[in-house]
Design an enzyme around this catalytic site. Sequence first.
Site, PDB file in Angstrom:
ATOM      1  N   GLU A 245       0.845  -1.203   0.000  1.00  0.00           N
ATOM      2  CA  GLU A 245       0.000   0.000   0.000  1.00  0.00           C
ATOM      3  C   GLU A 245       0.880   1.253   0.000  1.00  0.00           C
ATOM      4  OE1 GLU A 245      -2.735   0.193   3.321  1.00  0.00           O
ATOM      5  OE2 GLU A 245      -2.954   2.356   3.083  1.00  0.00           O
ATOM      6  N   LEU A 340       3.793  29.567  -8.220  1.00  0.00           N
ATOM      7  CA  LEU A 340       4.173  30.110  -9.533  1.00  0.00           C
ATOM      8  C   LEU A 340       2.951  30.405 -10.415  1.00  0.00           C
ATOM      9  CD1 LEU A 340       7.362  28.007 -10.333  1.00  0.00           C
ATOM     10  CD2 LEU A 340       7.238  30.467  -9.859  1.00  0.00           C
ATOM     11  N   HIS A 341       1.804  29.845 -10.061  1.00  0.00           N
ATOM     12  CA  HIS A 341       0.577  30.143 -10.806  1.00  0.00           C
ATOM     13  C   HIS A 341      -0.112  31.411 -10.279  1.00  0.00           C
ATOM     14  CE1 HIS A 341       0.910  25.990 -12.270  1.00  0.00           C
ATOM     15  NE2 HIS A 341      -0.048  26.249 -13.132  1.00  0.00           N
ATOM     16  N   THR A 368       0.795   7.795   9.146  1.00  0.00           N
ATOM     17  CA  THR A 368       1.267   9.186   9.097  1.00  0.00           C
ATOM     18  C   THR A 368       2.793   9.246   8.940  1.00  0.00           C
ATOM     19  OG1 THR A 368       1.581   9.293  11.490  1.00  0.00           O
ATOM     20  CG2 THR A 368      -0.598   9.914  10.653  1.00  0.00           C
TER      21      THR A 368
HETATM   22  C1  LIG Z   1      -8.129  10.600   2.967  1.00  0.00           C
HETATM   23  C2  LIG Z   1      -8.010   9.478   3.944  1.00  0.00           C
HETATM   24  C3  LIG Z   1      -8.348   8.196   3.553  1.00  0.00           C
HETATM   25  C4  LIG Z   1      -8.247   7.133   4.473  1.00  0.00           C
HETATM   26  N1  LIG Z   1      -8.629   5.880   4.077  1.00  0.00           N
HETATM   27  C5  LIG Z   1      -8.618   4.859   4.985  1.00  0.00           C
HETATM   28  C6  LIG Z   1      -9.110   3.563   4.633  1.00  0.00           C
HETATM   29  O1  LIG Z   1      -9.524   3.309   3.496  1.00  0.00           O
HETATM   30  N2  LIG Z   1      -9.122   2.609   5.579  1.00  0.00           N
HETATM   31  C7  LIG Z   1      -8.670   2.829   6.846  1.00  0.00           C
HETATM   32  O2  LIG Z   1      -8.711   1.908   7.661  1.00  0.00           O
HETATM   33  N3  LIG Z   1      -8.201   4.064   7.223  1.00  0.00           N
HETATM   34  C8  LIG Z   1      -8.174   5.074   6.319  1.00  0.00           C
HETATM   35  N4  LIG Z   1      -7.720   6.330   6.677  1.00  0.00           N
HETATM   36  C9  LIG Z   1      -7.291   6.552   8.049  1.00  0.00           C
HETATM   37  C10 LIG Z   1      -5.776   6.744   8.212  1.00  0.00           C
HETATM   38  O3  LIG Z   1      -5.086   5.528   8.010  1.00  0.00           O
HETATM   39  C11 LIG Z   1      -5.553   7.326   9.605  1.00  0.00           C
HETATM   40  O4  LIG Z   1      -6.121   8.625   9.613  1.00  0.00           O
HETATM   41  C12 LIG Z   1      -4.083   7.408   9.979  1.00  0.00           C
HETATM   42  O5  LIG Z   1      -3.521   6.122  10.154  1.00  0.00           O
HETATM   43  C13 LIG Z   1      -3.877   8.210  11.273  1.00  0.00           C
HETATM   44  O6  LIG Z   1      -4.719   7.771  12.290  1.00  0.00           O
HETATM   45  P1  LIG Z   1      -5.633   8.839  13.091  1.00  0.00           P
HETATM   46  O7  LIG Z   1      -6.372   9.646  12.102  1.00  0.00           O
HETATM   47  O8  LIG Z   1      -6.404   8.108  14.116  1.00  0.00           O
HETATM   48  O9  LIG Z   1      -4.583   9.803  13.789  1.00  0.00           O
HETATM   49  P2  LIG Z   1      -3.905   9.564  15.223  1.00  0.00           P
HETATM   50  O10 LIG Z   1      -3.392   8.186  15.306  1.00  0.00           O
HETATM   51  O11 LIG Z   1      -4.841  10.049  16.271  1.00  0.00           O
HETATM   52  O12 LIG Z   1      -2.675  10.557  15.133  1.00  0.00           O
HETATM   53  C14 LIG Z   1      -2.776  11.958  15.467  1.00  0.00           C
HETATM   54  C15 LIG Z   1      -1.365  12.553  15.395  1.00  0.00           C
HETATM   55  O13 LIG Z   1      -0.529  11.875  16.348  1.00  0.00           O
HETATM   56  C16 LIG Z   1       0.619  11.408  15.701  1.00  0.00           C
HETATM   57  N5  LIG Z   1       1.081  10.173  16.350  1.00  0.00           N
HETATM   58  C17 LIG Z   1       0.389   9.029  16.543  1.00  0.00           C
HETATM   59  N6  LIG Z   1       1.146   8.102  17.141  1.00  0.00           N
HETATM   60  C18 LIG Z   1       2.364   8.671  17.327  1.00  0.00           C
HETATM   61  C19 LIG Z   1       3.589   8.217  17.896  1.00  0.00           C
HETATM   62  N7  LIG Z   1       3.734   6.969  18.364  1.00  0.00           N
HETATM   63  N8  LIG Z   1       4.618   9.082  17.929  1.00  0.00           N
HETATM   64  C20 LIG Z   1       4.505  10.328  17.448  1.00  0.00           C
HETATM   65  N9  LIG Z   1       3.376  10.814  16.887  1.00  0.00           N
HETATM   66  C21 LIG Z   1       2.316   9.994  16.832  1.00  0.00           C
HETATM   67  C22 LIG Z   1       0.190  11.145  14.275  1.00  0.00           C
HETATM   68  O14 LIG Z   1       1.291  11.087  13.410  1.00  0.00           O
HETATM   69  C23 LIG Z   1      -0.721  12.340  14.022  1.00  0.00           C
HETATM   70  O15 LIG Z   1       0.062  13.457  13.690  1.00  0.00           O
HETATM   71  C24 LIG Z   1      -7.780   7.384   5.778  1.00  0.00           C
HETATM   72  C25 LIG Z   1      -7.415   8.688   6.159  1.00  0.00           C
HETATM   73  C26 LIG Z   1      -7.528   9.719   5.255  1.00  0.00           C
HETATM   74  C27 LIG Z   1      -7.137  11.112   5.682  1.00  0.00           C
END
Ligand SMILES: Cc1cc2nc3c(=O)[nH]c(=O)nc-3n(C[C@H](O)[C@H](O)[C@H](O)COP(=O)(O)OP(=O)(O)OC[C@H]3O[C@@H](n4cnc5c(N)ncnc54)[C@H](O)[C@@H]3O)c2cc1C
Length: 391
Positions: A245, A340-341, A368
Amino acid sequence: MVDLGFKRTLFRPEHEAFRSQVRRFIAAEIVPNHAHWDAEQEVPRELWRKAGALGMLGCTVPEEYGGPGGDWLHDVIVLEELAAAHAPGPGFPVHTEMAMPYVSNFASEALKKTWLPKLVAGEAIAGVAMTEPDAGSDLHAIRTRAARTAHGYALSGQKVFITNGCCADVLVVAAKLADSSRAISLFLLETKSPGFKRGRKLDKLGNRARDTAELFFDGVEIPAGNLIGVEGEGFGYLMQGLARERLAICVTCQARAEAVLRDTVAYVEERHVFGRALSTYQNTRFCLAQVKTEVAVGRVFVDRMIESYLAGELDGSTAAMGKLWLSEMVGRAADACLQLHGGAGYMSETAAGRAYIDSRAERIAGGTSEIMKEVIARTVFPGSAGRERRR
Ligand SMILES: Cc1cc2nc3c(=O)[nH]c(=O)nc-3n(C[C@H](O)[C@H](O)[C@H](O)COP(=O)(O)OP(=O)(O)OC[C@H]3O[C@@H](n4cnc5c(N)ncnc54)[C@H](O)[C@@H]3O)c2cc1C
């Protein structure tokens, strides 16, 4: 595309023939409709069937399961051509690169025979449901539970941010068995099952035509045969799936960065300010020289990762390095090109502006940037376990 100064050597003539077909299809069927689909926040099902007929969905699925029996380079071509056309709307990458591999690699023969032909043909659409309101990076914190029943399992819980969630016919769902606090299992859920409910279609900043949804499960009956692989082994399957992925995300980021550079070079040659073409200003030239350099570096890394993947050698840490760097590189490239646009860059009809917004998700979805650093850091300090528990 802008000449990066070296030739790609990955593709054979049959791949290039497929690329031409895919490019023509995208130009005819997708590009003219994309703005409308963005506004509607959905892509018609008919498009999936047409893409299936062309062999664009699940290119690697063997012929015995109704697939085209291609190699992964065919999938790469679909990803690249969608990104090159600034057409992220169809949720094909999630269907092909995220969901289908769990069925192909870990599901029973019966599930493969039932579902792969429909998924390849675009008769059925798939997604993957891992994330929950309180469990994204920390996948072990999921609360969705599967209770054993006489015929299989009853699934209860909820998911969020699920791509293709509104249009999917089947979902690969991560859940814990009711009597296990840790081990994750994967199930193939048919969305017509009683107890399954879709929530809101989420209002995203970009990638708007590709729907993203909340999902709810209230005792959804899952037949025993719809368990994917072995009970409690789901986390291992997810870790294997995530390398592919993430590489697919890298392929998209790279192709989008090249496309936005191509479009911006054309724009600055055309656009005149203070009586001169924008391309003649040193700022413009230096800016695009920087973008081109990063794009060229990205191309080498992406193609190297593709080669490793084809040889069965791509490890999770390398895929994480790729995703970290390429998702941030495309963000820098799109930002510079938007600037640039001028004002036009901030308009949604301009590709650079859309690329800027669409690319922002790449640093979050699929794990992330911070989680990528955790995964990479484990190889810097092999003795440490790291703090994250997802990816
Ligand atoms: C457009 C889009 C499509 C998506 N599609 C899917 C999908 O099809 N299926 C699916 O299952 N999920 C999907 N997701 C979910 C995506 O995988 C999660 O949003 C992502 O893994 C982050 O989890 P969270 O949103 O719960 O953020 P959180 O885990 O709450 O994180 C919040 C912040 O804390 C930081 N953080 C977390 N843990 C740590 C650590 N140990 N150390 C330092 N920093 C940390 C993160 O980097 C982030 O900045 C999608 C998300 C988006 C935006």
